[in-house]
Design an enzyme around this catalytic site. Structure first.
Site, PDB file in Angstrom:
ATOM      1  N   HIS A   1       0.858  -1.190   0.000  1.00 29.15           N
ATOM      2  CA  HIS A   1       0.000   0.000   0.000  1.00 29.15           C
ATOM      3  C   HIS A   1       0.891   1.235   0.000  1.00 29.15           C
ATOM      4  O   HIS A   1       1.865   1.306   0.751  1.00 29.15           O
ATOM      5  CB  HIS A   1      -0.888   0.018   1.248  1.00 29.15           C
ATOM      6  CG  HIS A   1      -1.615   1.319   1.441  1.00 29.15           C
ATOM      7  ND1 HIS A   1      -2.432   1.870   0.469  1.00 29.15           N
ATOM      8  CD2 HIS A   1      -1.623   2.202   2.476  1.00 29.15           C
ATOM      9  CE1 HIS A   1      -2.925   3.011   0.915  1.00 29.15           C
ATOM     10  NE2 HIS A   1      -2.456   3.250   2.123  1.00 29.15           N
TER      11      HIS A   1
ATOM     12  N   ASP B   1       0.625  -4.490 -20.164  1.00 30.63           N
ATOM     13  CA  ASP B   1       1.682  -5.458 -19.821  1.00 30.63           C
ATOM     14  C   ASP B   1       1.505  -6.001 -18.399  1.00 30.63           C
ATOM     15  O   ASP B   1       1.964  -7.095 -18.088  1.00 30.63           O
ATOM     16  CB  ASP B   1       3.071  -4.807 -19.937  1.00 30.63           C
ATOM     17  CG  ASP B   1       3.543  -4.683 -21.375  1.00 30.63           C
ATOM     18  OD1 ASP B   1       3.071  -5.452 -22.238  1.00 30.63           O
ATOM     19  OD2 ASP B   1       4.406  -3.814 -21.643  1.00 30.63           O
TER      20      ASP B   1
ATOM     21  N   HIS C   1       0.923   5.840  -0.839  1.00 32.22           N
ATOM     22  CA  HIS C   1       0.226   7.073  -1.213  1.00 32.22           C
ATOM     23  C   HIS C   1       0.971   7.694  -2.389  1.00 32.22           C
ATOM     24  O   HIS C   1       1.166   8.904  -2.439  1.00 32.22           O
ATOM     25  CB  HIS C   1       0.162   8.050  -0.040  1.00 32.22           C
ATOM     26  CG  HIS C   1      -0.816   7.673   1.019  1.00 32.22           C
ATOM     27  ND1 HIS C   1      -1.492   8.594   1.786  1.00 32.22           N
ATOM     28  CD2 HIS C   1      -1.254   6.465   1.437  1.00 32.22           C
ATOM     29  CE1 HIS C   1      -2.287   7.973   2.646  1.00 32.22           C
ATOM     30  NE2 HIS C   1      -2.156   6.677   2.464  1.00 32.22           N
TER      31      HIS C   1
ATOM     32  N   HIS D   1      -8.250   7.733  -1.175  1.00 35.39           N
ATOM     33  CA  HIS D   1      -7.168   7.245  -0.343  1.00 35.39           C
ATOM     34  C   HIS D   1      -5.921   6.946  -1.196  1.00 35.39           C
ATOM     35  O   HIS D   1      -5.075   7.820  -1.352  1.00 35.39           O
ATOM     36  CB  HIS D   1      -7.670   6.013   0.430  1.00 35.39           C
ATOM     37  CG  HIS D   1      -6.726   5.499   1.465  1.00 35.39           C
ATOM     38  ND1 HIS D   1      -7.082   4.526   2.366  1.00 35.39           N
ATOM     39  CD2 HIS D   1      -5.436   5.787   1.722  1.00 35.39           C
ATOM     40  CE1 HIS D   1      -6.048   4.251   3.145  1.00 35.39           C
ATOM     41  NE2 HIS D   1      -5.047   5.008   2.774  1.00 35.39           N
TER      42      HIS D   1
ATOM     43  N   TYR E   1       8.041 -13.067 -23.095  1.00 34.80           N
ATOM     44  CA  TYR E   1       8.844 -11.943 -22.610  1.00 34.80           C
ATOM     45  C   TYR E   1       9.743 -12.454 -21.489  1.00 34.80           C
ATOM     46  O   TYR E   1       9.333 -13.292 -20.696  1.00 34.80           O
ATOM     47  CB  TYR E   1       7.929 -10.846 -22.090  1.00 34.80           C
ATOM     48  CG  TYR E   1       8.658  -9.606 -21.596  1.00 34.80           C
ATOM     49  CD1 TYR E   1       8.869  -8.517 -22.432  1.00 34.80           C
ATOM     50  CD2 TYR E   1       9.135  -9.546 -20.284  1.00 34.80           C
ATOM     51  CE1 TYR E   1       9.528  -7.383 -21.981  1.00 34.80           C
ATOM     52  CE2 TYR E   1       9.809  -8.419 -19.831  1.00 34.80           C
ATOM     53  CZ  TYR E   1       9.998  -7.341 -20.673  1.00 34.80           C
ATOM     54  OH  TYR E   1      10.668  -6.228 -20.222  1.00 34.80           O
TER      55      TYR E   1
END
Lengths: 236, 236, 236, 236
Positions: free
Chosen positions: D99, D124, D101, D175, D233
């Protein structure tokens, strides 16, 4: 094959790839640079998906002019190799190619627009708008995506009669920029200029809805100040 | 000529050019800084197209006040030398000049607009709008492009009766900023401020279509807080 | 005065100023941080116009609570000292103040707008919109500009009944941000958050003309998750 | 418990958190990364509010699968732990969660919009739009904010029948982003890609009001070029 020539090519291609990272044009393992030696019939290109910080000159991948691997135990080449191969076949004066997902160039590619020549920073390197390709058809994508990416690039230069050495780069729609040059170092430099010019053009438009592109006489002046036999920029 | 004075000038001009790179105002070999010594009749300027990281103080180019090379074996001077020469001739209090293609200043130059004085960051250095020149005519570009770039700069200061030491910089349309000062260090500082102010003004406009420029009394307050005999900013 | 306490204050204020430079909130010599010791009756603040890289803890300027210099041979204090003094007088819980010209905060200050609380990044530090002051009158600017900058700041907090410790910062119109905190380290942190939040809010508006600010219950949740007796963020 | 396995987990989670800081995705102490070992029944997560530069591998917090602390003298875990716990419970193939910001992702989260798949850089990694959650109700925020943040994330994947490993990230409205992967390293990589893609999409929209998202056949091509059994790839 002369091993000194090959070692030097690998070194230059490795350095060119590192220069992309240093110029903040690549994130993670994105981007690739290659060089061709037409006399020896070889192309050297970055391996696929290898982190820049761990990459060695030794790991650069060697292929023939059709993109077939030439060295035992070679890593997989960049998945964009068929685009490089096609461009080398069609653009005879080009000896180095670079592909990135550099931010500002990608924004224009995703918008599907050519970059208009708003200033001399653009004109010093690109003699006219930086074109954006058409979208590939489903058939092209399914059949031979990477080669046909080369095909739609060349198509645009042929249709609009653009000299690929006068406009050494293009945006592939929804994807990102390819740049090239007479050397791989020059292709890297053109990738740097393209992203910078894309950034400048983006906000030029925000500042003035009715801005003009450069007049042709100024486009000529700046381009030929740096290119051709009357050039007077640099140390000649 | 006193070789100590010349060595010092070359050192300062070299340092000023490096400061442009360090402040992220230049890409590749773009940009140039120069200094004049009016008593000795010499100008020292960056050589053309030399990479910043390889540049030495020694390589700075020395010319007379008309821009003629004074040293045997000198590198080619920056192609913008005639602009510097013209500005030194017309702006008597100016002893240092800087030209860059710094991003945000170029965006405004490409949009063909003056930068309005939206804030005190602007007013602390530029006492009024930062002007943008008119476009050069085809004749001016073909005949003496770099000198006439100087000419359209000076023309704007004369027409609008602007003091070049109160507004120490301009945008040349479709091209980029020139800044100057009583020293080359001050010209570098003004180039840094100009790009920062250009960045701030760009998005000030996005946030508020009806924003005001600073009232004149605040423009006066901030400018004269830092300049002139009643200045009280800094260590005097 | 206990010289150890003073030496420590100077060290903290010096470090706070360096932290502003390290966080890219200042250009050239812009910006200043100060700390107050209300028991000893002293304020320590950055000197005016001294380059960050050359600044020493020793050069921090010591004044009494009215802003009068207390040390022989002291450098000139930041020209914004009277703003700091006024804020310390009015905001009793505040022991550290920071002023910068950080880019994104200045863009909002120049646009004359409060920053709406669009997200939890904002709400974690600022419990409501970040206000922007009114313009100072000509009389205020001419008479006591820096003190009256403090006055219009406090005026806004009183008029809107805002607690300065719940909203620890403001934009002074056409100028830039002031932030504060119970320590100077906290004031620096709030300056960092303010610029980040200003950047995010700028482009939030571009992405969605009809975006909402946070609902009050979420504003409450995030603010009180980090502040007050029910806080559960950090190692408290 | 095998202490070598735990030491290795702590080391990887610590490194993942440092990688967020190095990639400029976090400011101050914001952001957190965690890893789960489903066989051993443990989760390792960053402590709350500890500065990145001072953080040690040792300080990583160990919990059981319900988020209960397992080590004596442990620091407080990231306050977002209940979101991680809920996601691990619902997304069975996920072993690492991040997580942040990060700026550009937050701008989209604050605007309340999904990020459309404008380009191959997006495709991708994310096989379709990057979704944005609905706003939590007041009741959800007051009762179990962090757990219910996990609930609205999962709700969106269920409602729209999205495979969380094909679209390894989401924006929580107002958020910021959560990303995940089969390893914590992959979750970090996806956080980097998400912010880059958010930046590109923001200005793609500015350049072209009528831009298209990628055609489905190209979305397929790029996603399956890098994922699944026909991927070609990388070094396989």
């Amino acid at each position: 094959m002369d091993s000194k020539v090959l070692t030097d090519m690998k070194y230059r291609v490795w350095q060119a790839n590192l220069a992309l990272a240093k110029a903040n044009l690549v994130v993670l393992t994105w981007g690739n640079a290659s060089e061709i030696n037409r006399d020896l019939g070889i192309i050297v290109i970055k391996p696929s998906g290898v982190p820049y910080e761990a990459m060695t000159a030794d790991q650069m991948v060697v292929t023939d002019l059709a993109g077939n691997l030439l060295e035992e135990g070679s890593l997989n080449p960049s998945s964009d190799l068929p685009t490089h191969v096609y461009l080398y076949q069609q653009f005879k004066g080009v000896n180095g190619i670079v592909h990135t997902h550099s931010k500002y160039a990608v924004m224009w590619a995703q918008s599907g627009r050519d970059i208009p020549p708003y200033g001399t920073t653009h004109a010093d390197t690109f003699y006219g708008p930086i074109p954006c390709t058409r979208q590939l058809t489903e058939d092209e994508v399914v059949t031979a995506y990477e080669r046909d990416t080369g095909k739609v690039i060349v198509e645009r230069f042929i249709n609009d009669q653009i000299d690929p050495l006068a406009v050494p780069g293009i945006l592939t729609i929804g994807h990102g920029p390819f740049t090239w040059g007479v050397t791989v170092e020059k292709a890297v430099e053109n990738a740097i200029v393209l992203d910078e010019v894309a950034h400048m053009a983006l906000f030029t438009e925000m500042l003035n809805d009715h801005r003009d592109v450069l007049p042709n006489y100024l486009l000529d002046k700046h381009y030929f100040r740096k290119h051709g036999k009357h050039a007077y920029y640099g140390q000649g």
